[in-house]
Design a protein around this motif. Structure first.
Motif, PDB file in Angstrom:
ATOM      1  N   ALA A   1     -16.996  14.328  -3.832  1.00  0.00           N
ATOM      2  CA  ALA A   1     -15.841  15.231  -3.849  1.00  0.00           C
ATOM      3  C   ALA A   1     -14.573  14.391  -3.779  1.00  0.00           C
ATOM      4  O   ALA A   1     -14.615  13.214  -3.423  1.00  0.00           O
ATOM      5  N   ASP A   2     -13.459  15.006  -4.120  1.00  0.00           N
ATOM      6  CA  ASP A   2     -12.147  14.368  -3.973  1.00  0.00           C
ATOM      7  C   ASP A   2     -11.528  14.769  -2.649  1.00  0.00           C
ATOM      8  O   ASP A   2     -12.005  15.675  -1.968  1.00  0.00           O
ATOM      9  N   HIS A   3     -10.412  14.135  -2.321  1.00  0.00           N
ATOM     10  CA  HIS A   3      -9.680  14.545  -1.127  1.00  0.00           C
ATOM     11  C   HIS A   3      -8.473  15.376  -1.535  1.00  0.00           C
ATOM     12  O   HIS A   3      -8.048  15.356  -2.690  1.00  0.00           O
ATOM     13  N   VAL A   4      -7.952  16.107  -0.577  1.00  0.00           N
ATOM     14  CA  VAL A   4      -6.719  16.873  -0.744  1.00  0.00           C
ATOM     15  C   VAL A   4      -5.660  16.143   0.071  1.00  0.00           C
ATOM     16  O   VAL A   4      -5.849  15.912   1.270  1.00  0.00           O
ATOM     17  N   ALA A   5      -4.568  15.760  -0.560  1.00  0.00           N
ATOM     18  CA  ALA A   5      -3.514  15.001   0.114  1.00  0.00           C
ATOM     19  C   ALA A   5      -2.532  15.962   0.781  1.00  0.00           C
ATOM     20  O   ALA A   5      -1.412  16.162   0.322  1.00  0.00           O
ATOM     21  N   GLY A   6      -2.964  16.571   1.883  1.00  0.00           N
ATOM     22  CA  GLY A   6      -2.101  17.486   2.627  1.00  0.00           C
ATOM     23  C   GLY A   6      -1.000  16.737   3.354  1.00  0.00           C
ATOM     24  O   GLY A   6      -1.074  15.528   3.574  1.00  0.00           O
ATOM     25  N   THR A   7       0.017  17.460   3.744  1.00  0.00           N
ATOM     26  CA  THR A   7       1.175  16.878   4.429  1.00  0.00           C
ATOM     27  C   THR A   7       0.844  16.594   5.889  1.00  0.00           C
ATOM     28  O   THR A   7       0.312  17.453   6.589  1.00  0.00           O
ATOM     29  N   GLY A   8       1.168  15.409   6.341  1.00  0.00           N
ATOM     30  CA  GLY A   8       0.943  15.036   7.733  1.00  0.00           C
ATOM     31  C   GLY A   8       1.998  15.639   8.649  1.00  0.00           C
ATOM     32  O   GLY A   8       3.023  16.148   8.199  1.00  0.00           O
ATOM     33  N   SER A   9       1.727  15.579   9.951  1.00  0.00           N
ATOM     34  CA  SER A   9       2.643  16.118  10.958  1.00  0.00           C
ATOM     35  C   SER A   9       3.619  15.049  11.419  1.00  0.00           C
ATOM     36  O   SER A   9       3.211  14.006  11.929  1.00  0.00           O
ATOM     37  N   THR A  10       4.906  15.324  11.288  1.00  0.00           N
ATOM     38  CA  THR A  10       5.916  14.377  11.769  1.00  0.00           C
ATOM     39  C   THR A  10       6.057  14.437  13.290  1.00  0.00           C
ATOM     40  O   THR A  10       6.709  13.586  13.880  1.00  0.00           O
ATOM     41  N   THR A  11       5.433  15.405  13.932  1.00  0.00           N
ATOM     42  CA  THR A  11       5.431  15.501  15.392  1.00  0.00           C
ATOM     43  C   THR A  11       4.346  14.620  15.988  1.00  0.00           C
ATOM     44  O   THR A  11       4.590  13.870  16.928  1.00  0.00           O
ATOM     45  N   THR A  12       3.123  14.708  15.431  1.00  0.00           N
ATOM     46  CA  THR A  12       1.994  13.949  15.984  1.00  0.00           C
ATOM     47  C   THR A  12       1.686  12.673  15.217  1.00  0.00           C
ATOM     48  O   THR A  12       1.012  11.790  15.734  1.00  0.00           O
ATOM     49  N   GLY A  13       2.129  12.594  13.959  1.00  0.00           N
ATOM     50  CA  GLY A  13       1.806  11.452  13.114  1.00  0.00           C
ATOM     51  C   GLY A  13       0.419  11.535  12.500  1.00  0.00           C
ATOM     52  O   GLY A  13      -0.048  10.583  11.876  1.00  0.00           O
ATOM     53  N   ILE A  14      -0.255  12.674  12.661  1.00  0.00           N
ATOM     54  CA  ILE A  14      -1.617  12.839  12.173  1.00  0.00           C
ATOM     55  C   ILE A  14      -1.614  13.350  10.732  1.00  0.00           C
ATOM     56  O   ILE A  14      -0.853  14.242  10.370  1.00  0.00           O
ATOM     57  N   SER A  15      -2.496  12.811   9.944  1.00  0.00           N
ATOM     58  CA  SER A  15      -2.636  13.128   8.525  1.00  0.00           C
ATOM     59  C   SER A  15      -3.017  14.586   8.285  1.00  0.00           C
ATOM     60  O   SER A  15      -3.695  15.212   9.106  1.00  0.00           O
TER      61      SER A  15
ATOM     62  N   ILE B   1       0.837  -1.191   0.000  1.00  0.00           N
ATOM     63  CA  ILE B   1       0.000   0.000   0.000  1.00  0.00           C
ATOM     64  C   ILE B   1       0.875   1.245   0.000  1.00  0.00           C
ATOM     65  O   ILE B   1       2.060   1.193   0.314  1.00  0.00           O
ATOM     66  N   ALA B   2       0.245   2.369  -0.350  1.00  0.00           N
ATOM     67  CA  ALA B   2       0.915   3.672  -0.354  1.00  0.00           C
ATOM     68  C   ALA B   2      -0.146   4.730  -0.076  1.00  0.00           C
ATOM     69  O   ALA B   2      -1.342   4.495  -0.266  1.00  0.00           O
ATOM     70  N   ALA B   3       0.310   5.899   0.362  1.00  0.00           N
ATOM     71  CA  ALA B   3      -0.621   7.007   0.570  1.00  0.00           C
ATOM     72  C   ALA B   3      -1.249   7.382  -0.771  1.00  0.00           C
ATOM     73  O   ALA B   3      -0.580   7.385  -1.804  1.00  0.00           O
ATOM     74  N   ALA B   4      -2.534   7.691  -0.745  1.00  0.00           N
ATOM     75  CA  ALA B   4      -3.245   8.059  -1.966  1.00  0.00           C
ATOM     76  C   ALA B   4      -2.962   9.515  -2.306  1.00  0.00           C
ATOM     77  O   ALA B   4      -3.057  10.384  -1.445  1.00  0.00           O
ATOM     78  N   ALA B   5      -2.616   9.755  -3.563  1.00  0.00           N
ATOM     79  CA  ALA B   5      -2.485  11.127  -4.046  1.00  0.00           C
ATOM     80  C   ALA B   5      -3.890  11.663  -4.290  1.00  0.00           C
ATOM     81  O   ALA B   5      -4.828  10.910  -4.510  1.00  0.00           O
ATOM     82  N   ALA B   6      -4.034  12.975  -4.240  1.00  0.00           N
ATOM     83  CA  ALA B   6      -5.349  13.584  -4.447  1.00  0.00           C
ATOM     84  C   ALA B   6      -5.857  13.305  -5.850  1.00  0.00           C
ATOM     85  O   ALA B   6      -5.100  13.396  -6.818  1.00  0.00           O
ATOM     86  N   ALA B   7      -7.120  12.950  -5.943  1.00  0.00           N
ATOM     87  CA  ALA B   7      -7.809  12.788  -7.230  1.00  0.00           C
ATOM     88  C   ALA B   7      -7.030  11.973  -8.234  1.00  0.00           C
ATOM     89  O   ALA B   7      -6.980  12.297  -9.402  1.00  0.00           O
ATOM     90  N   GLN B   8      -6.400  10.906  -7.787  1.00  0.00           N
ATOM     91  CA  GLN B   8      -5.534  10.179  -8.707  1.00  0.00           C
ATOM     92  C   GLN B   8      -6.264   9.183  -9.599  1.00  0.00           C
ATOM     93  O   GLN B   8      -5.650   8.572 -10.437  1.00  0.00           O
TER      94      GLN B   8
END
Length: 184
Positions: free
Chosen positions: A121-135, A50-57
């Motif tokens: 609608a599509d999702h926006v693949a924003g950058t997650g936080s390397t401090t909290t691990g949250i998407s 698996i891999a993180a999904a890119a937006a509207a791919q």
């Protein structure tokens, strides 16, 4: 009101049939980029990883990451699997699970009222936080593509359809395990 940008990715809320929300472990190879954070939509690659999904791919999503582990199946230190790192991810992969997610706060919201229910609608693949691990994934509320289907408003006293960063309830419409439905 939801006027504050508090990205948290996709959070499992309930099952459409009232059943238990379950997850499954998936492998991630070292070619993963950007990385996988808790709350990210993820896809199944042709090699079974698996891999993180890119937006509207334009490919079907397999589910949402809810836990990350290193190659020894030990929980990762900051709850995310860094880019180019092999490991494992727990994924809620049932297409009947409803998730809450924040709107992106950009553009004209397609989710302005109860009329949004059933729209896509599509999702926006924003950058997650390397401090909290949250998407950092959100929903692109001014798109009309097919990736997600709005099924309601996340009911809290400080959340309304007209807010900038409305919390909505969605199903994954373009899911690996089901056929997509048409928007109304």
């Amino acid at each position: 009101m939801s006027t504050t940008d508090k990205k948290h990715g996709f959070v499992p809320v309930k099952h459409m049939t009232g059943g238990t929300i379950r997850s499954r472990e998936y492998h991630v190879d070292s070619s993963n980029t950007p990385g996988i954070f808790v709350g990210d939509l993820v896809i199944l690659e042709s090699d079974g990883n698996i891999a993180a999904a890119a937006a509207a791919q334009g490919v079907n999503v397999i589910g949402v990451a809810i836990g990350t582990y290193d190659v020894n199946r030990t929980p990762t230190a900051n709850n995310y699997l860094a880019a180019s790192t092999e490991g494992y991810v727990q994924v809620v992969d049932d297409p009947m699970v409803i998730f809450r997610v924040q709107e992106d706060g950009v553009g004209t919201s397609g989710f302005d009222a109860h009329l949004a229910i059933g729209h896509h609608a599509d999702h926006v693949a924003g950058t997650g936080s390397t401090t909290t691990g949250i998407s950092g994934h959100t929903v692109n509320s001014d798109s009309t593509d097919e990736q997600l289907e709005c099924v309601g408003l996340y009911e809290t006293s400080d959340n309304a359809w007209t807010d900038t960063y409305t919390e909505v309830l969605v199903l994954i419409n373009e899911h690996h395990y089901k056929a997509a439905s048409a928007s109304i």
